[in-house]
Scaffold this motif. Structure first.
Motif, PDB file in Angstrom:
ATOM      1  N   THR A  13       7.503   3.546  -3.022  1.00 62.46           N
ATOM      2  CA  THR A  13       6.408   4.148  -2.260  1.00 62.46           C
ATOM      3  C   THR A  13       6.735   5.607  -1.954  1.00 62.46           C
ATOM      4  O   THR A  13       7.897   5.995  -1.885  1.00 62.46           O
ATOM      5  CB  THR A  13       6.150   3.390  -0.946  1.00 62.46           C
ATOM      6  N   ILE A  65      -0.533   4.561   3.220  1.00 59.71           N
ATOM      7  CA  ILE A  65       0.498   3.624   3.658  1.00 59.71           C
ATOM      8  C   ILE A  65       0.133   2.983   4.997  1.00 59.71           C
ATOM      9  O   ILE A  65       0.527   1.844   5.285  1.00 59.71           O
ATOM     10  CB  ILE A  65       1.867   4.331   3.764  1.00 59.71           C
ATOM     11  N   ALA A  66      -0.629   3.691   5.831  1.00 58.75           N
ATOM     12  CA  ALA A  66      -1.015   3.147   7.134  1.00 58.75           C
ATOM     13  C   ALA A  66      -2.085   2.060   7.026  1.00 58.75           C
ATOM     14  O   ALA A  66      -2.353   1.352   8.002  1.00 58.75           O
ATOM     15  CB  ALA A  66      -1.506   4.272   8.048  1.00 58.75           C
ATOM     16  N   LEU A  71      -2.023  -1.424   1.262  1.00 58.80           N
ATOM     17  CA  LEU A  71      -0.620  -1.309   0.861  1.00 58.80           C
ATOM     18  C   LEU A  71      -0.123  -2.626   0.270  1.00 58.80           C
ATOM     19  O   LEU A  71       0.536  -2.651  -0.781  1.00 58.80           O
ATOM     20  CB  LEU A  71       0.231  -0.912   2.064  1.00 58.80           C
ATOM     21  N   SER A  90      11.225   1.421  -0.151  1.00 57.22           N
ATOM     22  CA  SER A  90      10.287   1.913   0.856  1.00 57.22           C
ATOM     23  C   SER A  90      10.714   3.319   1.248  1.00 57.22           C
ATOM     24  O   SER A  90      11.651   3.504   2.027  1.00 57.22           O
ATOM     25  CB  SER A  90      10.266   0.991   2.080  1.00 57.22           C
ATOM     26  N   GLU A 109       3.270   3.443  12.097  1.00 59.43           N
ATOM     27  CA  GLU A 109       2.373   2.883  11.086  1.00 59.43           C
ATOM     28  C   GLU A 109       2.900   3.108   9.667  1.00 59.43           C
ATOM     29  O   GLU A 109       2.843   2.203   8.828  1.00 59.43           O
ATOM     30  CB  GLU A 109       0.972   3.504  11.217  1.00 59.43           C
ATOM     31  N   ILE A 110       3.409   4.307   9.403  1.00 62.19           N
ATOM     32  CA  ILE A 110       3.786   4.641   8.026  1.00 62.19           C
ATOM     33  C   ILE A 110       5.229   4.274   7.723  1.00 62.19           C
ATOM     34  O   ILE A 110       5.518   3.614   6.720  1.00 62.19           O
ATOM     35  CB  ILE A 110       3.516   6.132   7.751  1.00 62.19           C
ATOM     36  N   ASP A 111       6.162   4.682   8.565  1.00 61.98           N
ATOM     37  CA  ASP A 111       7.568   4.410   8.280  1.00 61.98           C
ATOM     38  C   ASP A 111       7.949   2.963   8.589  1.00 61.98           C
ATOM     39  O   ASP A 111       8.492   2.264   7.726  1.00 61.98           O
ATOM     40  CB  ASP A 111       8.458   5.366   9.081  1.00 61.98           C
ATOM     41  N   GLY A 114       5.096   0.391   7.342  1.00 58.40           N
ATOM     42  CA  GLY A 114       5.055   0.545   5.891  1.00 58.40           C
ATOM     43  C   GLY A 114       6.154  -0.264   5.228  1.00 58.40           C
ATOM     44  O   GLY A 114       5.935  -0.960   4.232  1.00 58.40           O
ATOM     45  N   ARG A 117       5.456  -4.136   5.866  1.00 60.09           N
ATOM     46  CA  ARG A 117       4.348  -4.668   5.065  1.00 60.09           C
ATOM     47  C   ARG A 117       4.683  -4.723   3.573  1.00 60.09           C
ATOM     48  O   ARG A 117       4.317  -5.693   2.899  1.00 60.09           O
ATOM     49  CB  ARG A 117       3.102  -3.811   5.301  1.00 60.09           C
ATOM     50  N   THR A 118       5.346  -3.701   3.056  1.00 63.72           N
ATOM     51  CA  THR A 118       5.697  -3.743   1.638  1.00 63.72           C
ATOM     52  C   THR A 118       6.661  -4.882   1.363  1.00 63.72           C
ATOM     53  O   THR A 118       6.536  -5.595   0.359  1.00 63.72           O
ATOM     54  CB  THR A 118       6.317  -2.412   1.150  1.00 63.72           C
TER      55      THR A 118
END
Length: 256
Positions: A13, A65-66, A71, A90, A109-111, A114, A117-118
């Motif tokens: 990602t 990513i958020a 995602l 990630s 949300e992103i780091d 992310g 979720r991945t």
């Protein structure tokens, strides 16, 4: 050294530039088929083309990513297109270093989410690959900022949380052959990156940061990628739950 990566299948990602791009390209050079995502469609398309030029299968998609469902759908589609997954990296980051609520929300949300979720979407595929071949790997890009604080920082705190999360994933996945490790870069220079912009807009501060590092320079994305790809490879099959600093000794802490 043969890293035993030929024929492996990887997702990276945040892979259209900088560290993520270098990781994707090095995986491809080692013979991995690679799926990538990033925010911009043009950057993803160009990255996929560059990976395919190395003779491997490549696929990519523009993803926010958020956006959790988007995602996870990307990871599932990547596994379908590549015929499974052996490696998940990630790497995407909001890259905000302030302390406002928006900064905290973006980094979470992103780091943080992310990565969560991945891995949630990739886990069944990684477990299947590990059952068949004895090894699968989840690598998270954190930062030396996880252990450095000069004030309240959403960036440093979320990067530290990722290291804690990775250790738990490593413990849980060990019996199934799914490893999880962290790579924490120090300052990394590339022209369109954070330090490239600092060099252009605040050369005095840039020079101060160069002097702080005992090596007298910053890392290249390729140097961080080399550490990441080694940890992702079966050559690191007994290494799990670690946080590898790639910082040129800029940090003062002792890792043990």
């Amino acid at each position: 050294m043969d890293l035993q990566l030929k024929g492996k299948r990887a997702v990276v990602t945040g892979a259209s530039r900088g560290i993520g791009r270098a990781i994707a390209e090095l995986l491809a050079e080692e013979g991995c088929d690679v799926a990538v995502c990033a925010r911009g469609e043009a950057g993803v398309a160009e990255t996929v083309q560059a990976l395919e030029a190395r003779g491997v299968r490549a696929w990519g998609q523009a993803v926010d990513i958020a956006d959790g469902p988007a995602l996870q759908a990307f990871v599932s589609q990547a596994a379908e297109n590549l015929g499974g997954l052996d490696i998940l990296v990630s790497n995407a980051s909001a890259l905000v270093n302030g302390g406002s609520e928006d900064d905290w929300r973006s980094m979470f949300e992103i780091d943080m989410l992310g990565a969560v979720r991945t891995y949630g979407a990739a886990r069944p595929h990684l477990e299947k690959a590990a059952a068949a071949q004895g090894d699968a790997a989840f690598i998270i890009t954190s930062s030396v900022s996880a252990a450095e604080a000069s004030g309240p920082s959403a960036y440093g705190a979320m990067k530290a949380a990722l290291i804690h999360y990775a250790k738990g994933v490593a413990k849980e996945g060990a019996a199934k052959g799914v490893r999880c490790n962290v790579v924490s870069p120090g300052t990394v220079f590339f022209e369109d990156g954070v330090w490239g912009r600092v060099k252009a807009t605040a050369p005095g501060f840039f020079d101060q940061m160069i002097k702080r590092n005992p090596t007298g320079r910053m890392a290249t994305p390729e140097e961080v990628a080399a550490a990441t790809v080694f940890l992702a490879s079966p050559r690191s099959a007994f290494t799990t739950g670690i946080n590898m600093l790639v910082d040129g000794a800029i940090s003062g802490r002792v890792n043990f």
